[in-house]
Structure formats: C-alpha cells, structure tokens
Design a protein around this motif. Structure first.
Motif, short mmCIF file in Angstrom:
data_model
loop_
_atom_site.label_atom_id
_atom_site.label_comp_id
_atom_site.label_asym_id
_atom_site.label_seq_id
_atom_site.Cartn_x
_atom_site.Cartn_y
_atom_site.Cartn_z
N GLU A 1 -7.71 6.10 -2.95
CA GLU A 1 -7.58 6.55 -1.52
C GLU A 1 -7.87 5.51 -0.35
O GLU A 1 -7.04 4.98 0.18
N LYS B 1 0.81 3.99 -2.89
CA LYS B 1 0.48 5.44 -2.59
C LYS B 1 1.59 6.30 -3.08
O LYS B 1 1.54 7.29 -3.64
N LYS C 1 1.02 -1.24 0.14
CA LYS C 1 -0.05 -0.02 -0.05
C LYS C 1 0.71 1.14 -0.02
O LYS C 1 0.60 2.13 -0.91
N LYS D 1 -5.35 2.90 2.33
CA LYS D 1 -5.13 3.36 3.47
C LYS D 1 -4.91 2.09 4.18
O LYS D 1 -5.74 0.97 4.21
#
Length: 865
Positions: free
Chosen positions: A694, A662, A658, A698
């Motif tokens: 998004e 990102k 992740k 997360k």
C-alpha cells in the motif's frame, strides 16, 4: 576720418579747437547739465537696438561651413569651444530666433500674468508654436517631434499639436543637390543613375530629400531606387541651434519652467540622436543589420529597404524602391491587425534581442507592400538598448502574464522607472495600486472602450443598485477619477503611458521615464491606434504575447528561464495548465504570423483562385512550426520546457504505473473475493502483499496533478485534431500523431493506431502533389537529425522515469522502516538501487558550460606539464 580727412581740411590749431569743442559736448563731460547729457545719450540706445535688430536679419548662408565636429559625432564641449571663436554667428542666430519668437513669447506672458487665462489660450498658443517651429528650421522640427512624446515637460494641448508636426519643408536647389551627388559619388556613379532629375524630388524633409530614379545593374534590366540626398550645410545649422538650446536650457529650467527634469542632459540626448542621423552610413548599417536579423529569425513578413552600399556615402543613401501604401491608409483593412502584430513583433525583437531600437515609428515609416509584407523605413535615428534591460522587460512581462503583480515594483526598479531607495516607500504608499489595476484589465483586449466597460461592470457588481452616475462618482472617489477618464484616450498604449507619466508627476523623486519607454510607447501607440480602427476588439497585450512566448521558450539564459518559470508556475508550486496552453498557442501563432505572409495570400491569392499557392504557404508555415517545436522539445542540451514536460510526463507515468499495480495486486484479489458465492470471500484473509504494498503504490499530490494535466492535454489535442482534420489534413495528421504518442503512454495503443491510420489516410487523400513533394523533401533532409534526437529524448525520459521510481521507493521505505514483511523491504531496496543505476547508465546529461570550461583548463594544464 579723424586721421585722414580732417587734417586735410583743417590746420593743426583749428583741428585742436574742433576736438576741444567735441569733447566739451560729450555726454560723459561732468560739466554739462544732466538734461543736456540725456539728450546727447538718447541716440546711443536707439543705435544699439537698431544694430541688434539688423543683426537679427543675417545674410543667407551666414552659418555655412561652420561645423564644430564631424558628421555623426555629437560633442557639446567641442561645440562650446568652437563657437567661442565665432561669437558673431552665435549672436546673429540668437537674435534671429528671438525676433521670430517674440510675438509667441509675448502672448504667453500676457496670458499668464495679465489676462490670467493661460489654460483657455493653450490650444491657440499650441497652433502658434507649430507655425513658429516650421519657421525656425530643421533643429526646431526635430526638437518639436522629440517633445511631442514628453508630456512630463509640456501640457497636453501642446503635446497634441506637436504630434501633428510633419517633417516637410520646401525642396532645396536642384543645382546644390547635383553638387552633393557629384562630390559624394563621382561622375561615373552619378551617370549610372539613369534619368535623375534633381529638380523633381518626390519628398523633401528638414535633413534631405528623396528622388526616384533607375540605376543600371550590369546586364540586368535597370531597377528603380530611392536616392536620399542630404541638404547642404545641414550640420552647420543643427550644430549651432543645439549649442544655443543647450546653453539656454539651465536658465529655462531654473527660472521659467521650474522643471525637475535635467534639461541640459535631455538636450545632449537629442543632440546625439540628431547628429547621428546626419551620417547616412550609420543609417545604411542599421538598415542592413535589421534585414539580416529578421532573416536569421525567419521573420519573413517584415523587411526594410535593401541598401545599395556601392552608391551610398556619408551624405547619400540609395536603397531599392519599395512599392507600398502607408499602413494607416491601406485599403486592405482586414490585413491591418496582422501587419500591426508583425510590426509589434519586429519592435519587440529590436527591444529585447538586438542592441538598437528604431526611434521614428510614425505611420509614414510603416508601409504595406504589394505582396503583403510590412516595410519599416528610416533607420537614421536608433537607440542603444542595454542587455540588462532586455531581461528586466522579460521578467516584467512574465510577472504580468502570470498575475504575479507583487513583483511589479521590483521590475519597475530594474527597468529604470523607479529609484531603488524609494522602493519600500512606494510599496507602502500604494502609489502603484491604480497602475496594477490597469495592468490587470489591459490584457483582456478591446482597447480602452473594452477596459472601460469592464471597469463599469466591476463597479456594478460591487455596488448593486447604483446608477451610472453614482458608479462614475464612486470610481472617481476611489481611484482619483482616472479609470473613468479612459474613454478620452485613443488606445491602451496611450493610457498606459499616461499612467506612468502621472506616477512621475505625483512623485518626481522616485519615478523617472527612461528613453527606451518614450520611443517604445510611441511605436505601440501608433500601431494600436491603427489596429483599433480596423478591429475594435484588438488587444495589444495579446498581440505581444506570441513573441514573448517564443523568446522565453528559446532563450536558455538563467534570467529568461526564471521568467518562464514565473509565468508557468505563478505564485504556486505547480504548473498552470491554462498558462502552458497559452504559451504553446503563442509559440505557434508567432511562427505563423511572422514567418510568411499567409494572411496577405488569403486576401490576394484566394481572390484570384490560386489555391495551390495558398496550400503551399500553409504547408511551409506548418513545417516551420514543426521544426521550431522539435528544436525546442528535442534540444539535447535541455531547456525549461523540455524539463517541465519530462518531469510532468514522468510523474504522470509513475501515477499510471501505480494505478496499474494497485489494480493487479490489490483491486483484482478483492474483486475475486467479492465474487465468491455465499459471502465466502469475507472470511478469506488478505494476501500479505496487499497490506505491505500500500505505501509503495500510494500516489503523491504532484503525481495526481500531473495525471490531471496529461488528461486535459490529451482531451485538447484530441479535440483540436478532430477540428483540424476537417480543416487541414496536413496539420491534422501531425497533431493526431502527437495525440497517438500521448495515448500510448496511457496504454491505449489500439486507439492510437486507429488515429494514426485515419490521419495518414486523410493526409494522403487531401495532399496536393506540390505539398507532398515539399513534405518528402523536408523529411529527407531532417529525418536523420531528428531521429537521433528522438532516441536521445526517449532515453532521457526512461532515465527520468526510473529515477522517479527509485525516489518513490526510497520515500516509501522511510515510512515503513518496521514492516512485518522484511522480504518486501529487501526487494524494494534492491529495486530502488537497480532503478537508480539503470537511470544513470541509460542517460548521462551533457556537461554544463562550467564543467566544459574546467575540462578545457585541465587539458591545457596537462599539455603544459
């Protein structure tokens, strides 16, 4: 006399007149005055007591041959029936015991009821009791030794005196010893015992005596053995004394001691142990099973004498001679803590894995052999251990290790200390508060002095400005003075035993002291006392923990796995990093401590500059540790530790993925906009994917915690690898390789390659040829097996990671059901489905035991049909 002699002296008339005169002088004649009758009755009591006194001096051997049951099979009802047919022997022994004891008993009565100084006279009376026991014979010695650990039945002064009882009595006749040998073994086998001299035993105890002789061993050189010969008629002596003690126990309990403990049941328990000890075949079996169990568990640092079964029988036990020194008298003081830790591990194995516990753990039965091993002697008296108790103890230790003391009351119920119906009452009353406080402190080590220092420091922090005297007074008031009395005790085990006994005294209806605790605490008190003399900072709890770590890691039963989970998670919902580290250290320390005699080698081998042997021993220990660790981590059936590492590793990898997404899809476009001149980037709109993705990138709280855990593990492994590289190239290489794998997960392959390269170079440079040959041999033997398991574990990890990705996507989809980007939702659902399918395809878990049983039943039913 009346029917033969008198008729020859007197005729019929004179005889009748004489009989009439004698009858008129009878004390039962109502016509005689009272005074005359009392004068005539006077000699009768004197004659009666004189006869009783003469019976209290029975002839030697009056009990010989009176055996109410077979050797090794205690049966109090058979004994009662048997001795009912031999009342004279019972009366004689009772009177003999009374005669020998009357002075001691009279002194007790005078102390209590006349002079009122019972407490003051206890030390003197305790010494008199020891002298009396030595006079009364083997049963009294055995009972005295059993009572020496029962402070719930006797005052402390008596307990201290009885603990010094030595099972040493004069040797019996050499002619009798040879008769026993000939009867049990026969002429040919006795002839094999070269140079046996029954006139010179090296030790003589209440049950038997020991000789050191040589035995022929085929074509080999004769070797020294220990021959233990049982005393003649010892079963007769002990059986009669046990019968008397058992029959008198209810009277003593009700009218003299007024004790809550059921004394007759206690005597029955002693009787089973004492009589069981008389069958040397059972001792031989227990010794053989102990050696076998230690060998199966790679506990090579502990042993028992090897039994020569062909020369052993019901009353003869022959074992190989063991050269060694009592552990409390060993000159190798630096090696004593290690040996005591080995002994603790051995007793924990007996208590928590085997079905029998050695019940005579005094220092005389614990030897340090000349090659640095621990030898445990005398397995004649053992205690059967309930498997349910074994898991209850594991649960209790796990709760204490994880500071989860709220579950200690339930553990005390499961271990037999606390009655179930009294549980809630005990919780509400706060009876366990002091015990729990003490349990918190004992795990920090330092013996009683260390605990005392920490308690005083705790009170200084709570009450600043107080003097030591005021602190002591406050502690007495708050905790009934018990914590300040720690300094009077010799060890933590002693104080813990005292705490439990104090709980029983305060609430006898709720608390009992089970037999297993009596013998285990006695062993731990002995071992801790010896260790503290050599190392004042010795910690009993820390020495026990390595075995507990190994047992919890290797045991796949539901209760053991739950105990391990309680230890690692405590009262929270996430794994404790510190406890995980302690578990790993304990597992490795257990293997290092018990698998070899490295410490002994350090003391003896290094002194003679035999470095190669030391390095070989270190390599063997490291290989064994690596194999044990691999068996746990690569277990194809899975276990809690493997599942935990898989879960945490998958969470950490998911978090890193992740972070990478990102960086690529959110941070990089933003950085590009920020680098544009004249602030043009502020006017450029974000890409649609930046907002839509998004929720999917997360990190969850568990992923963040797992990532921190892996980072800490990586730091520690790197630090330890650096330290161990300078100390031991072999261990350093293995740990760097492990560190490299973790770094690969973190996408640091370059650093990992350098680490492996430097480790291998160091390993190859420092290895001795003998070590290298050993490592190559182990690799050749085990590489095919572990390569397959590593592949299986890798598939399991990838499947876990894919399933975690699928779960994360599904969770994010529930949060963004009405997204502006339907194409993203479709792609996400497709990716989730593909990940889940791939996870099931890559790894299918093996069927559980229940599923396997169902499959077998289905196959059998199919064959029937």
């Amino acid at each position: 006399f009346v029917t033969t002699v008198l008729p020859q002296v007197f005729d019929g008339d004179r005889l009748a007149a004489l009989a009439s005169a004698i009858d008129s002088l009878s004390p039962w004649n109502p016509d005689l005055p009272l005074l005359s009758r009392m004068v005539l009755l006077g000699p009768l009591p004197l004659a009666f007591w004189g006869h009783m006194y003469s019976l209290s001096f029975p002839r030697e051997g009056y009990r010989d041959g009176l055996e109410p049951y077979p050797r090794g099979q205690y049966d109090p009802m058979k004994a009662k029936e048997y001795y009912a047919k031999h009342p004279k022997v019972v009366i004689q022994r009772f009177l003999e015991i009374t005669r020998l004891s009357n002075r001691f008993l009279l002194g007790l009565l005078l102390d209590k009821y006349v002079f009122r100084n019972e407490a003051k006279m206890r030390p003197q009376r305790a010494d008199e009791l020891v002298d009396l026991i030595n006079k009364l014979g083997p049963t009294a010695v055995k009972v005295g030794q059993a009572l020496s650990v029962r402070s719930d039945l006797l005052p402390d002064e008596y307990i201290q005196a009885l603990s010094s009882l030595q099972d040493q009595v004069p040797a019996f006749c050499s002619h009798e010893a040879r008769q026993v040998l000939m009867k049990e073994l026969g002429y040919d086998k006795v002839k094999d015992l070269e140079g046996i001299s029954t006139a010179n035993p090296i030790a003589s105890a209440s049950i038997g005596q020991v000789y050191r002789v040589k035995v022929k061993n085929g074509d080999d050189e004769p070797k020294y053995v220990a021959v233990k010969v049982q005393r003649p008629n010892v079963l007769s002596d002990i059986a009669l004394d046990l019968h008397l003690v058992r029959e008198l126990a209810p009277f003593y309990q009700k009218y003299i001691a007024r004790a809550e403990t059921e004394l007759q049941s206690l005597v029955n328990e002693w009787g089973r142990g004492f009589i069981h000890e008389l069958d040397y075949r059972e001792e031989a079996k227990n010794t053989i099973l102990f050696n076998k169990a230690m060998k199966e568990r790679n506990l090579n640092a502990v042993m028992a004498p090897v039994v020569l079964q062909e020369y052993s029988s019901e009353r003869i036990l022959v074992t190989e001679w063991v050269e060694g020194t009592r552990i409390d008298r060993s000159e190798e003081k630096a090696d004593i803590p290690r040996l005591c830790s080995v002994a603790l591990n051995a007793y924990l194995v007996m208590l928590l894995e085997l079905k029998s516990l050695h019940c005579d753990p005094h220092p005389g039965n614990l030897l340090r052999t000349t090659d640095g091993k621990l030898c445990i002697l005398d397995f004649g008296m053992t205690l059967d251990v309930d498997p349910n108790l074994q898991y209850s103890l594991l649960e209790y230790i796990a709760h204490c290790s994880s500071d989860n003391y709220d579950k200690v009351p339930e553990d005390l119920v499961n271990m037999g200390f606390l009655q179930q119906d009294q549980l809630e009452l005990v919780k509400e009353s706060g009876l366990l508060d002091s015990l729990i406080y003490f349990l918190r402190e004992i795990g920090k080590g330092g013996g009683v002095s260390g605990v005392t220092e920490r308690v005083v420091a705790d009170y200084r922090d709570r009450y600043p400005g107080m003097t030591d005297e005021q602190i002591r007074e406050t502690a007495r008031r708050e905790m009934e003075g018990r914590m300040m009395n720690l300094a009077k005790k010799e060890s933590i085990a002693t104080e813990l035993t005292t705490e439990v006994e104090e709980l029983q005294r305060r609430n006898r209806e709720a608390f009992t002291i089970p037999d297993w605790f009596v013998y285990t605490s006695r062993a731990f008190m002995t071992l801790e006392g010896v260790s503290l003399q050599a190392d004042p900072s010795y910690s009993l709890v820390k020495s026990c923990f390595p075995y507990i770590a190994k047992r919890l890691v290797r045991d796949d039963s539901p209760r053991a796995q739950q105990a391990l989970k309680d230890m690692l998670y405590g009262t929270g919902d996430t794994v404790s990093f510190s406890r995980l580290g302690e578990l790993a250290n304990g597992f490795s320390k257990y293997t290092a401590t018990t698998s070899s005699v490295n410490s002994a080698i350090d003391v003896e081998v290094v002194a003679s500059n035999r470095d190669s042997e030391k390095k070989r021993a270190e390599a063997e220990a490291a290989i064994l540790l690596a194999k044990d660790s691999a068996d746990v981590l690569l277990d194809p059936a899975g276990n809690l530790v493997q599942n935990l590492l898989m879960e945490e590793g998958a969470l950490a990898a998911s978090a890193q993925i992740k972070d990478e997404l990102k960086r690529l899809l959110v941070d990089t476009p933003q950085q590009f906009r920020d680098t544009l001149p004249l602030g043009v980037g502020t006017f450029l709109p974000k890409l649609p994917i930046e907002n839509s993705i998004e929720p999917f990138i997360k990190k969850t709280k568990n992923e963040e915690k797992a990532l921190r855990l892996v980072e800490k593990l990586r730091e520690i492994i790197a630090n330890r690898s650096e330290e161990s590289r300078s100390r031991n190239a072999f261990l350093g290489g293995m740990r760097h390789a492990t560190g490299a794998r973790l770094q690969t997960v973190s996408h640091q392959s370059g650093a990992a390659g350098m680490s492996i390269s430097s480790s291998m170079n160091s390993l190859l440079n420092d290895l001795e040829p003998e070590q290298a040959a050993l490592i190559v041999k182990e690799l050749r033997e085990h590489l095919p097996k572990y390569s397959k398991l590593v592949g299986l574990l890798g598939a399991k990890f990838i499947a876990k990671l894919l399933q975690k990705a699928s779960d994360n996507i599904e969770m994010s989809l529930r949060e963004v059901e009405k997204s502006d980007d339907p194409l993203l939702l479709v792609a996400a659902r497709g990716l989730s489905s593909v990940s889940s399918t791939a996870a099931r395809t890559i790894y299918r878990p093996p069927p559980s035991k229940a599923e396997q049983e169902e499959q077998v039943i289905a196959v059998l039913e199919g064959k029937r049909s």
